[in-house]
Write a protein that holds these residues in place. Sequence first.
Motif, mmCIF file in Angstrom:
data_model
loop_
_atom_site.group_PDB
_atom_site.id
_atom_site.type_symbol
_atom_site.label_atom_id
_atom_site.label_comp_id
_atom_site.label_asym_id
_atom_site.label_seq_id
_atom_site.Cartn_x
_atom_site.Cartn_y
_atom_site.Cartn_z
ATOM 1 N N PHE A 182 7.054 0.114 -0.301
ATOM 2 C CA PHE A 182 6.271 -1.081 -0.018
ATOM 3 C C PHE A 182 4.812 -0.662 0.079
ATOM 4 C CE2 PHE A 182 4.603 -4.608 2.541
ATOM 5 C CZ PHE A 182 5.248 -5.702 1.944
ATOM 6 N N PHE A 183 3.995 -1.180 -0.823
ATOM 7 C CA PHE A 183 2.600 -0.767 -0.950
ATOM 8 C C PHE A 183 1.682 -1.860 -0.404
ATOM 9 C CE2 PHE A 183 5.208 1.055 -4.230
ATOM 10 C CZ PHE A 183 4.788 2.362 -4.354
ATOM 11 N N VAL A 184 0.821 -1.507 0.534
ATOM 12 C CA VAL A 184 -0.132 -2.463 1.114
ATOM 13 C C VAL A 184 -1.538 -1.997 0.793
ATOM 14 C CG1 VAL A 184 -0.987 -3.525 3.224
ATOM 15 C CG2 VAL A 184 1.459 -3.096 2.962
ATOM 16 N N MET A 185 -2.292 -2.844 0.103
ATOM 17 C CA MET A 185 -3.640 -2.500 -0.332
ATOM 18 C C MET A 185 -4.680 -3.206 0.521
ATOM 19 S SD MET A 185 -2.623 -2.693 -4.342
ATOM 20 C CE MET A 185 -1.181 -3.653 -3.905
ATOM 21 N N ASP A 186 -5.438 -2.414 1.274
ATOM 22 C CA ASP A 186 -6.527 -2.927 2.107
ATOM 23 C C ASP A 186 -6.043 -4.003 3.082
ATOM 24 O OD1 ASP A 186 -9.216 -2.934 2.923
ATOM 25 O OD2 ASP A 186 -9.702 -4.610 1.610
ATOM 26 N N ARG A 187 -4.782 -3.942 3.448
ATOM 27 C CA ARG A 187 -4.174 -4.916 4.376
ATOM 28 C C ARG A 187 -4.369 -6.355 3.906
ATOM 29 N NH1 ARG A 187 -1.567 -3.412 9.397
ATOM 30 N NH2 ARG A 187 -0.860 -1.298 8.898
ATOM 31 N N LYS A 188 -4.486 -6.524 2.564
ATOM 32 C CA LYS A 188 -4.656 -7.863 2.007
ATOM 33 C C LYS A 188 -3.553 -8.210 1.010
ATOM 34 C CE LYS A 188 -8.557 -9.582 0.774
ATOM 35 N NZ LYS A 188 -9.849 -9.785 0.060
ATOM 36 N N TYR A 189 -3.163 -7.217 0.213
ATOM 37 C CA TYR A 189 -2.178 -7.463 -0.831
ATOM 38 C C TYR A 189 -1.037 -6.452 -0.711
ATOM 39 C CZ TYR A 189 -5.868 -10.303 -2.908
ATOM 40 O OH TYR A 189 -6.839 -11.241 -3.115
ATOM 41 N N ALA A 190 0.146 -6.869 -1.154
ATOM 42 C CA ALA A 190 1.300 -5.985 -1.079
ATOM 43 C C ALA A 190 2.087 -6.026 -2.378
ATOM 44 C CB ALA A 190 2.202 -6.383 0.087
ATOM 45 N N LEU A 191 2.668 -4.888 -2.715
ATOM 46 C CA LEU A 191 3.600 -4.786 -3.834
ATOM 47 C C LEU A 191 4.876 -4.138 -3.310
ATOM 48 C CD1 LEU A 191 1.575 -3.494 -6.940
ATOM 49 C CD2 LEU A 191 2.617 -5.740 -6.636
ATOM 50 N N LYS A 201 -1.911 -1.152 -11.828
ATOM 51 C CA LYS A 201 -3.302 -1.188 -12.268
ATOM 52 C C LYS A 201 -3.926 -2.558 -12.022
ATOM 53 C CE LYS A 201 -4.342 0.855 -16.194
ATOM 54 N NZ LYS A 201 -4.248 1.314 -17.599
ATOM 55 N N GLN A 202 -3.179 -3.604 -12.305
ATOM 56 C CA GLN A 202 -3.701 -4.956 -12.089
ATOM 57 C C GLN A 202 -3.938 -5.229 -10.611
ATOM 58 O OE1 GLN A 202 -1.014 -7.717 -13.994
ATOM 59 N NE2 GLN A 202 -1.199 -6.716 -15.989
ATOM 60 N N ALA A 203 -2.945 -4.886 -9.779
ATOM 61 C CA ALA A 203 -3.068 -5.134 -8.341
ATOM 62 C C ALA A 203 -4.186 -4.292 -7.731
ATOM 63 C CB ALA A 203 -1.743 -4.843 -7.646
ATOM 64 N N LEU A 204 -4.283 -3.046 -8.159
ATOM 65 C CA LEU A 204 -5.324 -2.162 -7.632
ATOM 66 C C LEU A 204 -6.718 -2.639 -8.030
ATOM 67 C CD1 LEU A 204 -3.603 1.257 -8.362
ATOM 68 C CD2 LEU A 204 -4.254 0.420 -6.097
ATOM 69 N N THR A 205 -6.858 -3.088 -9.264
ATOM 70 C CA THR A 205 -8.160 -3.557 -9.729
ATOM 71 C C THR A 205 -8.617 -4.773 -8.935
ATOM 72 O OG1 THR A 205 -7.750 -2.727 -11.968
ATOM 73 C CG2 THR A 205 -9.435 -4.440 -11.721
ATOM 74 N N GLN A 206 -7.717 -5.715 -8.721
ATOM 75 C CA GLN A 206 -8.073 -6.903 -7.940
ATOM 76 C C GLN A 206 -8.429 -6.526 -6.509
ATOM 77 O OE1 GLN A 206 -5.134 -10.040 -7.927
ATOM 78 N NE2 GLN A 206 -6.198 -11.203 -6.337
ATOM 79 N N SER A 207 -7.604 -5.689 -5.901
ATOM 80 C CA SER A 207 -7.835 -5.289 -4.507
ATOM 81 C C SER A 207 -9.132 -4.508 -4.366
ATOM 82 C CB SER A 207 -6.669 -4.430 -4.006
ATOM 83 O OG SER A 207 -5.455 -5.129 -4.081
ATOM 84 N N TYR A 208 -9.364 -3.578 -5.297
ATOM 85 C CA TYR A 208 -10.554 -2.737 -5.197
ATOM 86 C C TYR A 208 -11.832 -3.541 -5.393
ATOM 87 C CZ TYR A 208 -13.905 0.985 -6.004
ATOM 88 O OH TYR A 208 -15.002 1.805 -5.917
ATOM 89 N N ASN A 209 -11.826 -4.451 -6.354
ATOM 90 C CA ASN A 209 -13.021 -5.269 -6.601
ATOM 91 C C ASN A 209 -13.370 -6.108 -5.379
ATOM 92 O OD1 ASN A 209 -13.350 -4.274 -9.175
ATOM 93 N ND2 ASN A 209 -12.292 -5.964 -10.182
ATOM 94 N N GLU A 210 -12.366 -6.678 -4.733
ATOM 95 C CA GLU A 210 -12.619 -7.475 -3.536
ATOM 96 C C GLU A 210 -13.082 -6.590 -2.385
ATOM 97 O OE1 GLU A 210 -9.466 -10.138 -2.509
ATOM 98 O OE2 GLU A 210 -9.231 -10.879 -4.566
ATOM 99 N N TRP A 211 -12.462 -5.431 -2.259
ATOM 100 C CA TRP A 211 -12.860 -4.497 -1.192
ATOM 101 C C TRP A 211 -14.296 -4.032 -1.405
ATOM 102 C CZ3 TRP A 211 -14.306 0.669 -1.816
ATOM 103 C CH2 TRP A 211 -14.495 1.375 -0.623
ATOM 104 N N GLN A 212 -14.630 -3.690 -2.655
ATOM 105 C CA GLN A 212 -15.967 -3.195 -2.959
ATOM 106 C C GLN A 212 -17.036 -4.245 -2.655
ATOM 107 O OE1 GLN A 212 -16.994 -2.307 -7.110
ATOM 108 N NE2 GLN A 212 -17.676 -0.283 -6.426
ATOM 109 N N ALA A 213 -16.698 -5.510 -2.903
ATOM 110 C CA ALA A 213 -17.667 -6.597 -2.635
ATOM 111 C C ALA A 213 -18.002 -6.672 -1.153
ATOM 112 C CB ALA A 213 -17.099 -7.919 -3.122
#
Length: 238
Positions: A182-191, A201-213
Motif C-alpha cells: 500500500f503506497f501513500v504519496m505525500d499523505r494525499k494519494y494512495a495506490l 509513473k502517472q500517480a507519482l507525476t501528479q503527486s510530485y507536481n502538486e507537492w512541488q507547487a
Amino acid sequence: MKIEIWSDVMCPFCYIGKRHLEKALAELPFGKAITIDWKSYQLNPDYKNVDGENLYQYLSTNKGISIAQAQQMTQQVASMATEAGLDIDFERSIPANSFNAHRLIHFAASKGKQDSAEEQLFKAHFTNGKDIDNLEVLLEIAAVLGLDQQETKEVLEGNEFEEGVRYDIYESQQLGVRGVPFFVMDRKYALSGAQPVEAFKQALTQSYNEWQATQQKAPLKNLNEMTGNACDDNGCEI
C-alpha cells in the motif's frame, strides 16, 4: 516528497511492487527527489511455523485450497516476478512470522539502511529460502547490511523497536489499509497492490507536481507604508 509503503516481507506482491516503483522512479526526471519510508504490516501476525510447514501447505491451510491449487497460484505469481526482473523460488520459501524481521528493518532504518534491509529480507525469503524468523538468519542479513553484530543481537533478543512495528500497523488501520503493498504519496494519494510501472509513473507525476507547487514560496510583501528604523551592513540609522 515522501512515499510511505506499508509492506510485509512475506508478501510476494510487495517485492514485485517495490521493483515496479523503483523502475518508475528511475524513469522519472524527479525520481531522486523522492524519499521512501517503509512501514510494517503483518499479513498473519499470529502465525508460527513449528512443524516445518512449506509454503504450499501454508497456503492450503490458510486459504482453504488444495496443494495443487496453491502450486498453480504461486506459478502465476512467480511469472509476474520474473517479468519484474526478480527470482522468486516458492519451492524453497519458508513461511514465517515476520515480526522480528520488521524489527530488524526498524533497527536498520535507525542506521540509514532501511531500504537495503527491506531488499535483503525479500531476497532471503523469496530467493534464498531462508527462515526470516530465525535469529541467525537475521544476523546474517545484518552482516550483509554492515550492521554491528553484537548490537543487532541485543536488539533482536530484547524488545527494541516492537512499539515502532506496532505503531506502523496501528497507523495502517487508521488509514484503512486492508492489504499490501500500500503506497501513500505525500499523505494525499494512495495506490494499492503491485501496480504496473506506468501506473506508478502517472500517480507519482501528479503527486510530485502538486507537492512541488506547495514548496514554491511567494515573494514577501512589505505591509509597512513607511520604512521604520532598521540596521543594515553599514550600521544603524537613528
